[in-house]
Write a protein that holds these residues in place. Structure first.
Motif, mmCIF file in Angstrom:
data_model
loop_
_atom_site.group_PDB
_atom_site.id
_atom_site.type_symbol
_atom_site.label_atom_id
_atom_site.label_comp_id
_atom_site.label_asym_id
_atom_site.label_seq_id
_atom_site.Cartn_x
_atom_site.Cartn_y
_atom_site.Cartn_z
ATOM 1 N N UNK A 90 1.160 -0.246 14.265
ATOM 2 C CA UNK A 90 1.223 0.871 15.249
ATOM 3 C C UNK A 90 2.083 1.943 14.865
ATOM 4 N N UNK A 91 1.436 2.923 14.309
ATOM 5 C CA UNK A 91 2.267 3.904 13.830
ATOM 6 C C UNK A 91 1.371 5.323 14.217
ATOM 7 N N UNK A 92 2.358 6.657 14.241
ATOM 8 C CA UNK A 92 1.662 7.812 14.561
ATOM 9 C C UNK A 92 2.194 8.765 13.322
ATOM 10 N N UNK A 93 1.798 9.833 13.249
ATOM 11 C CA UNK A 93 2.214 10.685 12.302
ATOM 12 C C UNK A 93 3.346 10.927 11.999
ATOM 13 N N UNK A 94 4.483 11.071 12.968
ATOM 14 C CA UNK A 94 5.797 11.268 13.057
ATOM 15 C C UNK A 94 6.680 10.076 12.671
ATOM 16 N N UNK A 95 5.966 8.948 12.527
ATOM 17 C CA UNK A 95 6.743 7.826 11.742
ATOM 18 C C UNK A 95 6.751 7.783 10.294
ATOM 19 N N UNK A 96 6.142 9.038 9.698
ATOM 20 C CA UNK A 96 6.091 8.744 8.145
ATOM 21 C C UNK A 96 7.107 9.979 7.642
ATOM 22 N N UNK A 117 -0.462 12.458 -8.898
ATOM 23 C CA UNK A 117 -1.095 13.817 -8.627
ATOM 24 C C UNK A 117 -1.539 13.442 -6.998
ATOM 25 N N UNK A 118 -1.587 14.382 -6.381
ATOM 26 C CA UNK A 118 -1.868 14.394 -4.927
ATOM 27 C C UNK A 118 -1.043 15.428 -4.069
ATOM 28 N N UNK A 119 -1.315 15.610 -2.699
ATOM 29 C CA UNK A 119 -0.609 16.345 -1.952
ATOM 30 C C UNK A 119 0.072 15.322 -0.866
ATOM 31 N N UNK A 120 1.001 16.216 -0.441
ATOM 32 C CA UNK A 120 1.577 15.365 0.694
ATOM 33 C C UNK A 120 0.755 15.051 2.078
ATOM 34 N N UNK A 121 -0.260 16.016 2.359
ATOM 35 C CA UNK A 121 -1.138 15.884 3.232
ATOM 36 C C UNK A 121 -2.086 14.652 2.956
ATOM 37 N N UNK A 122 -2.567 14.773 1.814
ATOM 38 C CA UNK A 122 -3.512 13.700 1.281
ATOM 39 C C UNK A 122 -2.687 12.493 1.361
ATOM 40 N N UNK A 123 -1.446 12.164 1.098
ATOM 41 C CA UNK A 123 -0.704 10.930 0.860
ATOM 42 C C UNK A 123 -0.467 10.510 2.407
ATOM 43 N N UNK A 124 -0.281 11.424 3.398
ATOM 44 C CA UNK A 124 0.002 10.959 4.993
ATOM 45 C C UNK A 124 -1.401 10.633 5.225
ATOM 46 N N UNK A 125 -2.353 11.323 5.017
ATOM 47 C CA UNK A 125 -3.673 10.829 5.586
ATOM 48 C C UNK A 125 -4.069 9.461 4.922
ATOM 49 N N UNK A 126 -3.827 8.932 3.494
ATOM 50 C CA UNK A 126 -3.984 7.722 3.146
ATOM 51 C C UNK A 126 -2.959 6.818 3.974
ATOM 52 N N UNK A 127 -1.733 7.212 4.112
ATOM 53 C CA UNK A 127 -1.022 6.294 4.836
ATOM 54 C C UNK A 127 -1.296 5.885 6.303
ATOM 55 N N UNK A 128 -1.957 6.873 7.103
ATOM 56 C CA UNK A 128 -2.565 6.522 8.391
ATOM 57 C C UNK A 128 -3.843 5.534 8.332
ATOM 58 N N UNK A 154 0.882 -1.141 0.021
ATOM 59 C CA UNK A 154 0.004 -0.016 0.108
ATOM 60 C C UNK A 154 0.863 1.437 -0.045
ATOM 61 N N UNK A 155 2.056 1.183 0.677
ATOM 62 C CA UNK A 155 2.825 2.476 0.710
ATOM 63 C C UNK A 155 3.315 2.707 -0.780
ATOM 64 N N UNK A 156 3.785 1.435 -1.347
ATOM 65 C CA UNK A 156 4.043 1.605 -2.923
ATOM 66 C C UNK A 156 2.946 2.357 -3.766
ATOM 67 N N UNK A 157 1.882 1.749 -3.612
ATOM 68 C CA UNK A 157 0.560 2.377 -4.142
ATOM 69 C C UNK A 157 0.430 3.748 -4.135
ATOM 70 N N UNK A 158 0.449 4.335 -2.640
ATOM 71 C CA UNK A 158 0.433 5.479 -2.371
ATOM 72 C C UNK A 158 1.454 6.630 -2.885
ATOM 73 N N UNK A 159 2.617 5.971 -2.755
ATOM 74 C CA UNK A 159 3.714 6.760 -3.513
ATOM 75 C C UNK A 159 3.690 7.004 -4.933
ATOM 76 N N UNK A 160 3.262 5.988 -5.778
ATOM 77 C CA UNK A 160 2.764 6.047 -7.108
ATOM 78 C C UNK A 160 1.896 7.034 -7.359
ATOM 79 N N UNK A 161 0.804 7.117 -6.885
ATOM 80 C CA UNK A 161 -0.355 8.063 -6.812
ATOM 81 C C UNK A 161 0.298 9.502 -6.433
ATOM 82 N N UNK A 162 0.724 9.553 -5.516
ATOM 83 C CA UNK A 162 1.380 10.856 -5.169
ATOM 84 C C UNK A 162 2.396 11.527 -6.096
ATOM 85 N N UNK A 163 3.018 10.675 -7.023
ATOM 86 C CA UNK A 163 3.995 10.778 -8.076
ATOM 87 C C UNK A 163 2.950 11.600 -9.106
#
Length: 116
Positions: free
Chosen positions: A67-73, A47-58, A36-45
């Motif tokens: 078990x992650x927090x926003x600071x782990x990304x 279109x998309x913003x860093x905030x949207x990608x971070x929310x998708x990662x969460x 899923x991280x790979x798919x999110x990175x492709x989508x960010x490449x």
């Protein structure tokens, strides 16, 4: 006496199987999360913003019980060079039944696209 040995062997085998599954589950979850991280990175490449990608990662981490927090990304996007980097660092501690063995998995899924 022979019957007792057979029961003990069966109990030990069951314990080992349950322990193996408990220790392996975080690894399997990490593999699915890394995809899923790979798919999110492709989508960010594209279109998309860093905030949207971070929310998708969460959301992806929550759906995989990671078990992650926003600071782990770490999410980096350079529009000039189309360089995209998405990485996550986290650890999971796993104990077998009766806590006879404890293992700490350190995971670092990373997806990188484009030139620096």
């Amino acid at each position: 006496m022979k019957r007792l040995k057979n029961y003990i062997v069966v109990i030990v085998v069951i314990y080992l199987l349950v322990s193996a599954v408990m220790v392996a589950i975080p690894y399997v979850r990490n593999v699915m999360f890394a995809d899923e991280v790979d798919n999110i990175a492709r989508g960010l490449n594209y279109d998309g913003t860093i905030l949207r990608a971070t929310n998708r990662l969460i959301k992806a981490a929550a759906s995989n019980h990671i078990p992650v927090t926003r600071e782990d990304f770490v999410v980096v996007k350079d529009p000039r060079t189309d360089y995209t980097l998405v990485e996550v660092k986290y650890s999971v501690t796993v104990s077998t039944p009766f806590e006879l063995y404890t293992h700490v998995w350190n995971f670092h899924p990373r997806a990188e696209f484009g030139k620096k």
